[in-house]
Design an enzyme around this catalytic site. Structure first.
Site, PDB file in Angstrom:
ATOM      1  N   MET A   1     -21.013 -34.583  81.532  1.00 57.91           N
ATOM      2  CA  MET A   1     -22.207 -34.510  82.357  1.00 57.91           C
ATOM      3  C   MET A   1     -23.354 -35.212  81.652  1.00 57.91           C
ATOM      4  O   MET A   1     -23.272 -35.524  80.473  1.00 57.91           O
ATOM      5  CB  MET A   1     -22.575 -33.047  82.623  1.00 57.91           C
ATOM      6  N   CYS A   2     -24.411 -35.489  82.366  1.00 49.04           N
ATOM      7  CA  CYS A   2     -25.581 -36.138  81.782  1.00 49.04           C
ATOM      8  C   CYS A   2     -26.179 -35.257  80.694  1.00 49.04           C
ATOM      9  O   CYS A   2     -25.800 -34.097  80.529  1.00 49.04           O
ATOM     10  CB  CYS A   2     -26.619 -36.402  82.859  1.00 49.04           C
ATOM     11  N   GLN A   3     -27.115 -35.816  79.947  1.00 48.38           N
ATOM     12  CA  GLN A   3     -27.723 -35.065  78.847  1.00 48.38           C
ATOM     13  C   GLN A   3     -29.243 -35.064  78.978  1.00 48.38           C
ATOM     14  O   GLN A   3     -29.853 -36.062  79.372  1.00 48.38           O
ATOM     15  CB  GLN A   3     -27.316 -35.669  77.507  1.00 48.38           C
ATOM     16  N   HIS A  82     -33.596 -38.401  79.527  1.00 45.13           N
ATOM     17  CA  HIS A  82     -32.317 -38.160  80.208  1.00 45.13           C
ATOM     18  C   HIS A  82     -31.423 -39.370  79.980  1.00 45.13           C
ATOM     19  O   HIS A  82     -31.868 -40.513  80.070  1.00 45.13           O
ATOM     20  CB  HIS A  82     -32.581 -37.985  81.713  1.00 45.13           C
ATOM     21  N   ASN A 113     -29.094 -32.256  84.936  1.00 46.72           N
ATOM     22  CA  ASN A 113     -27.677 -32.580  84.794  1.00 46.72           C
ATOM     23  C   ASN A 113     -26.842 -31.541  85.513  1.00 46.72           C
ATOM     24  O   ASN A 113     -27.265 -30.393  85.703  1.00 46.72           O
ATOM     25  CB  ASN A 113     -27.264 -32.794  83.330  1.00 46.72           C
TER      26      ASN A 113
END
Length: 294
Positions: A1-3, A82, A113
Site C-alpha cells: 500500500m502507499c506510504q 505521500h 493509503n
C-alpha cells in the site's frame, strides 16, 4: 500500500532527515514507484500560513523534485508527504497526493493509503454526478481524492460556519470511521495549525523533545544527533506508516484510533474501547486482501 509521512512541530522545522529515509521507499527499499508529493505549511512573520507543495509522477528515490526537497531545507510547522503505489486511478500528476482544498479560508491537505470499496466509490460518484456535491469534486480519478471530497462535502453540509475545534475533531473522527467501514482507510489531514492522523490499519508516531538523542534511519546509513540541531524548547512529532528509525521508540495507533497534534503535542485522542494493534505483516496482508497495491 502507499506510504504516509507527517510532521507537526512547535517551531519551524526541517523534515530533511525523515524525508531522506522515506523517499527511498519510493522504488528503492520498497515498491511504491508511481510518484510522490509533499506539502509544507509555513508561517510568515505576520502570522499567516502559506502552503508550498511539490508533486512528481516519478519514483521518489529517483525524482529530481525529491532531490530539490532534500537540498532545499524548508522549515515548516506542518508537513504531509505521500509515496504512491497506484491501485485506483492511473499514473499521473492529477492522482498524486497530498490533495489540497480550501475550507473556511484555510488550506487543508490530505493524504491516504488503503483502498475504498467499490460500493463506496459507486455511491459517491453517483451523488457527484447528480450534482449533490456543491462544494468539492475530484480532479483526478483516485478513490483517495474521492474520499477526501466526500469528507469535506459532509463537513460543509453539517456546519454552515466553522465549528469549535472540539466539535470539528469529533466530526472528523466519526467520518474517518465511516470511511474505514467502507474500505481500508489510513489518513493524514492538516490545516497548517494542527495535524490529524487516523489509523485504519498501520500508523506510527514519535515525539522528539528534550533531552534529544541520536536517530538512525532504517532505510539508509544516516544518523543525526538531534541535540546538535535543536533547542530544549523544541517539540517535533513524526507520523509514518512504518517506523523510519531503528533506535527510537515509536508509538503505534490502534485500529480506528484518531489523534490530533498541535505544536508537536497531542491535543485530541479518540481510541476505541477495545484496542487492536496489527503487526506490520498483518497490515500488509490486510492491504492485499482488499486489493491495495503493496
Amino acid at each position: 500500500m502507499c506510504q504516509l509521512l507527517g510532521m507537526n512541530a512547535n517551531t519551524p522545522t526541517d523534515i530533511g532527515f525523515s524525508f531522506t529515509g522515506f523517499r527511498k521507499r519510493g522504488g528503492l527499499t520498497d515498491y511504491h514507484e508511481d510518484g510522490f508529493g509533499i506539502v509544507f505549511f509555513e508561517r510568515t512573520a505576520l502570522g499567516d500560513i502559506g502552503l508550498r507543495q511539490f508533486h512528481d509522477d516519478k519514483p521518489s528515490h529517483l525524482s529530481p523534485v525529491a532531490d530539490l526537497v532534500n537540498h532545499y531545507p524548508i522549515e515548516a510547522m506542518n508537513v504531509i508527504a505521500h509515496i504512491r503505489k497506484a491501485t485506483t486511478g492511473g499514473h499521473g500528476l492529477a492522482n498524486i497526493h497530498p490533495f489540497v482544498r480550501e475550507v473556511w479560508g484555510e488550506q487543508w491537505a490530505f493524504a491516504h493509503n488503503g483502498q475504498m470499496s467499490d460500493g463506496f466509490i459507486r455511491r459517491t460518484q453517483r451523488l457527484m454526478t447528480n450534482g449533490n456535491a456543491e462544494h468539492y469534486a475530484p480532479v483526478g480519478t483516485t478513490d483517495s481524492e474521492l474520499a477526501f471530497c466526500y469528507l469535506l462535502n459532509r463537513l460543509k453540509a453539517t456546519f454552515k460556519t466553522r465549528p469549535t475545534d472540539e466539535m470539528l475533531f469529533a466530526f472528523l473522527t466519526a467520518q474517518c470511521r465511516y470511511l474505514a467501514a467502507n474500505g481500508l482507510f489510513n489518513c493524514l489531514i492538516s490545516n497548517g495549525n494542527w495535524q490529524l492522523a487516523y489509523a485504519g490499519s498501520l500508523l506510527f508516531y514519535l515525539t522528539r523533545k528534550a533531552p534529544f538523542g541520536e536517530a538512525t534511519l532504517s532505510d539508509g546509513e544516516m544518523t543525526v544527533n538531534f541535540s546538535d540541531v535543536t533547542t530544549d524548547k523544541d517539540k517535533v512529532t513524526i507520523l509514518v506508516t512504518i517506523p523510519l528509525t531503528d533506535n527510537e521508540q515509536w508509538q503505534q495507533l490502534a485500529v480506528d484510533e484518531c489523534i490530533v497534534f498541535h505544536d508537536g503535542e497531542m491535543v485530541f485522542k479518540d481510541t476505541p474501547s477495545k484496542k487492536t494493534y496489527l503487526s506490520i505483516e498483518e497490515g500488509i496482508k490486510l492491504a492485499c486482501s482488499v486489493g491495495a497495491s503493496v
